[in-house]
Design a protein around this motif. Structure first.
Motif, short mmCIF file in Angstrom:
data_model
loop_
_atom_site.label_atom_id
_atom_site.label_comp_id
_atom_site.label_asym_id
_atom_site.label_seq_id
_atom_site.Cartn_x
_atom_site.Cartn_y
_atom_site.Cartn_z
N LEU A 64 0.81 -1.21 0.00
CA LEU A 64 0.00 0.00 0.00
C LEU A 64 0.85 1.27 0.00
N ASP A 65 2.17 1.14 0.21
CA ASP A 65 3.03 2.32 0.24
C ASP A 65 3.00 3.08 -1.08
N GLY A 66 3.05 2.40 -2.19
CA GLY A 66 3.08 3.06 -3.49
C GLY A 66 1.70 3.35 -4.04
N ALA A 67 0.65 2.80 -3.47
CA ALA A 67 -0.70 2.95 -4.03
C ALA A 67 -1.37 4.26 -3.60
N ALA A 68 -1.03 4.78 -2.44
CA ALA A 68 -1.68 6.00 -1.97
C ALA A 68 -1.09 7.20 -2.70
N PRO A 69 -1.94 8.09 -3.22
CA PRO A 69 -1.41 9.28 -3.91
C PRO A 69 -0.74 10.21 -2.90
N ALA A 70 0.37 10.79 -3.34
CA ALA A 70 1.10 11.70 -2.46
C ALA A 70 0.36 13.04 -2.38
N ALA A 71 0.53 13.72 -1.25
CA ALA A 71 -0.09 15.04 -1.08
C ALA A 71 0.60 16.03 -2.01
N PRO A 72 -0.14 16.93 -2.63
CA PRO A 72 0.49 17.88 -3.55
C PRO A 72 1.37 18.87 -2.78
N ALA A 73 2.44 19.29 -3.43
CA ALA A 73 3.33 20.28 -2.83
C ALA A 73 2.62 21.63 -2.82
N PRO A 74 3.02 22.54 -1.93
CA PRO A 74 2.39 23.85 -1.90
C PRO A 74 2.50 24.53 -3.26
N GLY A 75 1.41 25.08 -3.73
CA GLY A 75 1.38 25.77 -5.00
C GLY A 75 1.06 24.87 -6.18
N GLN A 76 0.91 23.57 -5.93
CA GLN A 76 0.57 22.64 -7.01
C GLN A 76 -0.87 22.21 -6.87
N GLN A 77 -1.45 21.86 -7.99
CA GLN A 77 -2.84 21.41 -8.00
C GLN A 77 -2.87 19.92 -7.65
N ALA A 78 -3.90 19.52 -6.91
CA ALA A 78 -4.05 18.12 -6.56
C ALA A 78 -4.35 17.32 -7.82
N PRO A 79 -3.82 16.08 -7.92
CA PRO A 79 -4.09 15.28 -9.11
C PRO A 79 -5.57 14.93 -9.21
N ALA A 80 -6.03 14.86 -10.43
CA ALA A 80 -7.44 14.52 -10.67
C ALA A 80 -7.68 13.06 -10.32
N ALA A 81 -8.92 12.75 -10.02
CA ALA A 81 -9.28 11.38 -9.70
C ALA A 81 -9.08 10.51 -10.93
N PRO A 82 -8.63 9.27 -10.73
CA PRO A 82 -8.42 8.39 -11.88
C PRO A 82 -9.72 8.17 -12.66
N GLN A 83 -9.59 8.11 -13.96
CA GLN A 83 -10.77 7.94 -14.80
C GLN A 83 -10.62 6.69 -15.63
N GLY A 84 -11.62 5.84 -15.58
CA GLY A 84 -11.69 4.66 -16.45
C GLY A 84 -10.51 3.72 -16.27
N GLY A 85 -10.58 2.63 -16.99
CA GLY A 85 -9.51 1.64 -16.97
C GLY A 85 -9.58 0.77 -15.73
N ASN A 86 -8.74 -0.22 -15.71
CA ASN A 86 -8.73 -1.11 -14.55
C ASN A 86 -7.82 -0.51 -13.46
N VAL A 87 -7.70 -1.21 -12.37
CA VAL A 87 -6.98 -0.69 -11.21
C VAL A 87 -5.50 -0.47 -11.55
N LEU A 88 -4.90 -1.40 -12.32
CA LEU A 88 -3.50 -1.26 -12.67
C LEU A 88 -3.26 0.00 -13.50
N GLU A 89 -4.12 0.27 -14.46
CA GLU A 89 -3.97 1.48 -15.28
C GLU A 89 -4.15 2.73 -14.43
N GLN A 90 -5.08 2.70 -13.49
CA GLN A 90 -5.29 3.86 -12.62
C GLN A 90 -4.05 4.12 -11.77
N LEU A 91 -3.45 3.07 -11.24
CA LEU A 91 -2.25 3.24 -10.43
C LEU A 91 -1.09 3.75 -11.26
N GLN A 92 -0.97 3.26 -12.49
CA GLN A 92 0.10 3.74 -13.35
C GLN A 92 -0.09 5.22 -13.67
#
Length: 135
Positions: free
Chosen positions: A85-113
């Protein structure tokens, strides 16, 4: 130490293969003393030979399992435990950066990639259909 244990393990494996091949099968097989129950030059009876080979097989099999477990313990003892689970959780955005958008479509592996590499969510282009050979 690990190299020595691997060499001992390989010697045990070769001895185990040899002992199993020497045993007499139901149909006569490749056993020593091909018929009549006499061993090599009458050294052992058929029953005594079978008992010795069976005992040797059991001892070699036990040594094989012990060396296999020892090699496994030695290989995993130097590695630090990791969580999947260490690599699966999205990292918090750095100050001044926009948070990454939620994964869209595809299977779990594609979303993680996509989360790890910030790849676009566009689907891959379809491969062109093969054409018929011309005559």
């Amino acid at each position: 130490m690990q190299t020595v244990l691997i060499i001992v393990h390989l010697v045990i494996v070769l001895a185990l293969i040899g002992v199993v091949l020497l045993q007499r099968s139901e149909g006569g097989g490749m056993g020593l003393g091909g018929g009549g129950g006499g061993g090599v030059s009458g050294f052992m009876t058929g029953r005594g030979q079978a008992n010795a080979l069976t005992r040797a097989t059991a001892i070699l099999a036990g040594l094989f399992f012990v060396t296999s477990i020892a090699l496994t313990v030695m290989a995993t003892s130097t590695r630090a435990p990791r969580s999947i689970l260490d690599g699966a959780a999205p990292a918090a955005p750095a100050p001044g950066q926009q948070a990454p958008a939620a994964p869209q479509g595809g299977n779990v592996l594609e979303q993680l990639q996509r989360l790890q590499g910030d790849q676009p969510a566009a689907p891959a282009p379809a491969a062109p259909a093969p054409t018929a050979p011309q005559q």
